[in-house]
Scaffold this active site. Structure first.
Site, PDB file in Angstrom:
ATOM      1  N   GLU A  25     -12.514  35.332  44.849  1.00  0.00           N
ATOM      2  CA  GLU A  25     -11.722  34.889  43.543  1.00  0.00           C
ATOM      3  C   GLU A  25     -10.609  34.634  43.636  1.00  0.00           C
ATOM      4  O   GLU A  25      -9.602  35.178  43.659  1.00  0.00           O
ATOM      5  CB  GLU A  25     -11.912  35.934  42.343  1.00  0.00           C
ATOM      6  CG  GLU A  25     -11.704  35.609  40.936  1.00  0.00           C
ATOM      7  CD  GLU A  25     -11.483  36.916  40.040  1.00  0.00           C
ATOM      8  OE1 GLU A  25     -12.001  36.785  38.972  1.00  0.00           O
ATOM      9  OE2 GLU A  25     -11.132  37.908  40.476  1.00  0.00           O
ATOM     10  N   ASP A  77     -12.789  40.373  44.428  1.00  0.00           N
ATOM     11  CA  ASP A  77     -12.005  40.200  43.171  1.00  0.00           C
ATOM     12  C   ASP A  77     -10.587  40.177  43.302  1.00  0.00           C
ATOM     13  O   ASP A  77      -9.973  40.618  44.348  1.00  0.00           O
ATOM     14  CB  ASP A  77     -12.239  41.749  42.725  1.00  0.00           C
ATOM     15  CG  ASP A  77     -11.837  41.621  41.239  1.00  0.00           C
ATOM     16  OD1 ASP A  77     -12.179  41.116  40.226  1.00  0.00           O
ATOM     17  OD2 ASP A  77     -10.725  42.397  41.058  1.00  0.00           O
TER      18      ASP A  77
END
Length: 704
Positions: free
Chosen positions: A382, A345
């Protein structure tokens, strides 16, 4: 030989960090470079506390072996040291701290006032003397070993179809799973859940955060919960709330992994090594902040934290103790918990030590890719954070796959009629403009249309605007850049023409995703026509808005069958999932490996790519030398394929290419029908004209 009193602390050793049963007791080891003293606090079942000072300090690690302690013991740490908010130092022995390396964590925050390390102003107030014991989570000494997680499938990236899901949300409403198991690790391990995945054809599940997390104070204060889990507390502990029996989360997680591996399905987990649940300086002191805040978090002048995550704090990717924590945690999940890979993330933060410019060779990113265990795992970034400087799509190093945000935006825009075909061609063919110059492969582009963050597929074709009122933030949260189209009405409607168009648009988007070169990622429930009622940010909604609805109607059943057909086509057709970039090379058939066509059957000229009004594109892939290989390394060949995409509002006549590309064109998949079967079956001759319906995709096969 003299014996030691049971209460005497032995020296132990500094590594590995955490709590480990050994030598008739438990060895505790925790890092703090600024502490003056550290106590391990043993908590009885009745909440009574026994404090044991760790007198040994090696390399900044406080350690000691406490005899007589057994697995199952609840514990925490108290850190004595400087409290100077202006320098970011917030040691406070009144606050019981969770072990950063705890493999099991129980409980949550029950008193918001007790967990604050300060009184009054967080930047200038004195340290709080309120004891947080009884108001905070506790670490638990875990037992080593457990359920065998089975053989890792090691699915080649080019064969992977990723399915992003929430552990609880996927099974919470599943009628065939026993109620006690719904929403748990064992629920996902249940045959009914696995049968859906195997029948669908996905090879890899990507789980939203399963590392222990806490609800933020801002949510607790209004009675809400953090459903998604992007608020980490413990990087080595499975989230306890997903266990069907309290205290068995480790065993149940391993059982889940074993069941998925037995079905030849990989398990990836979404990891959040960019911030923690402690938030900004006004947040709680439950772990990292109390040990050595500047050793874990980026700080600015005056002791304030640097926030490039949008969550109040940012882990310092340049800190040795952060690098060690992250890599130790990842190895634990890969080795002992059986995980096959990770989605990172806001991964750009991991390449921004000090919060400055992005460096693909930063200490943390390099430590991950050079680790002998982790280099064999699937590593997916990401590639952005909460700042403009952090948008780094295409900029990660050679071993990283990336969520391709450019792919999502371009495909959405094309099918809603807002872009031409120039950028689309790059996305369909593996995004060579982003990855080919970095020694990467097309499968390192993780292609997606939807994800947990944003509209579902159904909502993408049903809403122009977000409808997040239930989140309690007056619809201010969530992105406004949805790139969606409601097809003529906002939200639910009974208009048959609009419903038909929405279903076709959904099929167009799914077909584009699963037939593009690269690695496709789907979102759980999209294949069953799942809606969130136009909510594009239900991070705090642990209810039916977020849970997968298994009571699918006719539309859901039809879309499920169409999706299965698509995944089967991809799996059986290596030319549609090639592991190398197209180069215009000549194949054994004498044709280039890839050719782009205009509706008149002629190859696209350079000037055609700059026609902003162009809404139709033909993509020919020669399968005679597609560079795909068997597991043993043998090259395979395939049929050739012609994909015709038309986003225009009116039907169009398309002339098929010359006979040099093949003697016949057989319609194979058509998005104008509910199940994808060709509306006009049979065979077409070279240079024959075919009608392509408005807003549709037609796939034709050229048998070898």
């Amino acid at each position: 030989m003299a014996t030691r009193p049971e209460s005497e602390v032995l020296a132990g050793r500094p590594f590995p960090l955490g709590a480990h049963a050994e030598a008739g007791g438990v060895r505790f080891a925790v890092t703090s470079h600024v502490a003056d003293a550290v106590e391990v606090c043993l908590i009885d079942d009745d909440g009574a506390e026994k404090r044991v000072e760790l007198t040994e300090r090696t390399f900044g690690v406080w350690h000691g072996l406490v005899p007589g302690v057994m697995p199952g013991q609840r514990y925490g740490f108290r850190v004595h040291g400087p409290y100077d908010a202006g320098r970011g130092l917030r040691c406070n022995p009144a606050k019981l701290l969770v072990d950063p390396y705890a493999r099991q964590i129980e409980g949550g925050i029950t008193d918001l006032n007790a967990v604050l390390g300060y009184v009054g102003d967080p930047m200038h107030g004195p340290p709080s003397a309120v004891d947080s014991l009884g108001s905070v989570p506790l670490s638990v000494v875990s037992s080593p070993g457990g359920v065998d997680t089975g053989v890792k499938p090691e699915v080649p990236f080019e064969e992977a179809v990723i399915y992003e899901m929430h552990v609880k949300g996927f099974t919470k409403n599943h009628p065939e799973i026993p109620e006690k198991l719904r929403g748990t690790y064992l629920g996902l391990a249940h045959p009914a859940a696995i049968e859906h995945l195997t029948r669908l054809g996905v090879t890899t599940v990507e789980l939203l955060p399963v590392q222990a997390f806490l609800d933020e104070p801002s949510l607790l204060s209004r009675g809400a919960r953090n459903y998604w889990g992007y608020s980490p507390l413990g990087y080595c502990a499975p989230h306890a709330a997903y266990a069907s029996e309290p205290g068995r989360e480790i065993q149940e997680f391993r059982t889940m992994v074993a069941a998925l591996h037995a079905a030849n399905i990989e398990v990836l987990i979404d990891v959040v090594y960019n911030h923690t649940c402690e938030g900004g300086p006004d947040g709680p002191t439950v772990s990292f902040r109390g040990y050595d805040a500047p050793g874990y978090y980026l700080h600015a002048g005056g002791g304030s934290t640097v926030d490039i995550t949008g969550c109040g704090n940012t882990l310092d990717a340049g800190s040795p103790q952060v690098v060690r924590l992250v890599t130790d945690s990842l190895r634990y999940w890969a080795d002992e918990m059986g995980v096959d890979g990770f989605r990172f993330d806001l991964a750009s933060t991991m390449g921004r030590p000090g919060g400055g410019f992005f460096d693909r060779d930063s200490a943390l990113l390099t430590a991950i890719t050079t680790d002998p265990v982790l280099c064999r795992s699937k590593l997916i970034a990401e590639p952005w954070d909460a700042t403009g400087d952090g948008y780094r799509v295409g900029d990660f190093g050679v071993q990283w796959a990336e969520w391709n945000g450019r792919y999502r935006d371009t495909v959405r825009d094309f099918w809603r009629g807002h872009t031409s075909v120039r950028d689309l061609a790059y996305r369909l063919s593996g995004s060579s403009d982003l990855y080919a110059d970095d020694l990467r492969r097309p499968w390192q582009s993780i292609n997606f249309i939807t994800a947990h963050d944003g509209f579902t597929l159904r909502d993408l074709v049903s809403y122009n605007d977000k409808h997040n009122d239930e989140n309690g933030e007056e619809n201010r949260d969530g992105t406004n850049d949805n790139r969606s189209w409601n097809c003529g009405a906002e939200g639910e409607t009974t208009d048959p023409e609009i419903l038909s168009l929405r279903a076709k648009q959904a099929r167009n988007l799914l077909a584009t995703l699963l037939l593009s070169t690269g690695t496709p990622m789907m979102t759980a429930g999209d294949e069953m026509w799942r809606t969130q009622g136009g909510n594009n940010n239900p991070y705090c909604l642990d209810n039916r808005v977020s849970w997968v609805d298994w009571t699918t109607g006719d539309a859901g059943k039809a879309l499920l069958g169409f999706t299965q057909r698509l995944i089967e086509l991809r799996a059986s057709s290596p030319a549609l999932r090639q592991p190398e970039f197209f180069e215009g090379r000549t194949t054994p058939s004498g044709n280039p490996d890839l050719v782009w066509f205009r509706p008149d059957g002629q190859e696209m000229a350079e000037t055609d790519w700059f026609d902003e009004g162009r809404r139709t594109l033909g993509m020919f892939i020669d399968g005679s030398n597609c560079l795909s290989r068997t597991r043993e390394g043998e090259l395979v060949s395939d049929d050739s394929w012609l994909m015709l995409m038309h986003a225009g509002a009116e039907e169009i006549s398309v002339t098929l290419p010359h006979e040099r590309y093949g003697p016949a064109y057989e319609p194979y998949l058509d998005t104008t029908t509910a199940d994808g079967s060709p509306a006009n079956p049979g065979s077409f001759a070279p240079r024959e004209k075919v009608t392509v319906a408005a807003r549709s995709l037609l796939v034709l096969r050229l048998p070898r």
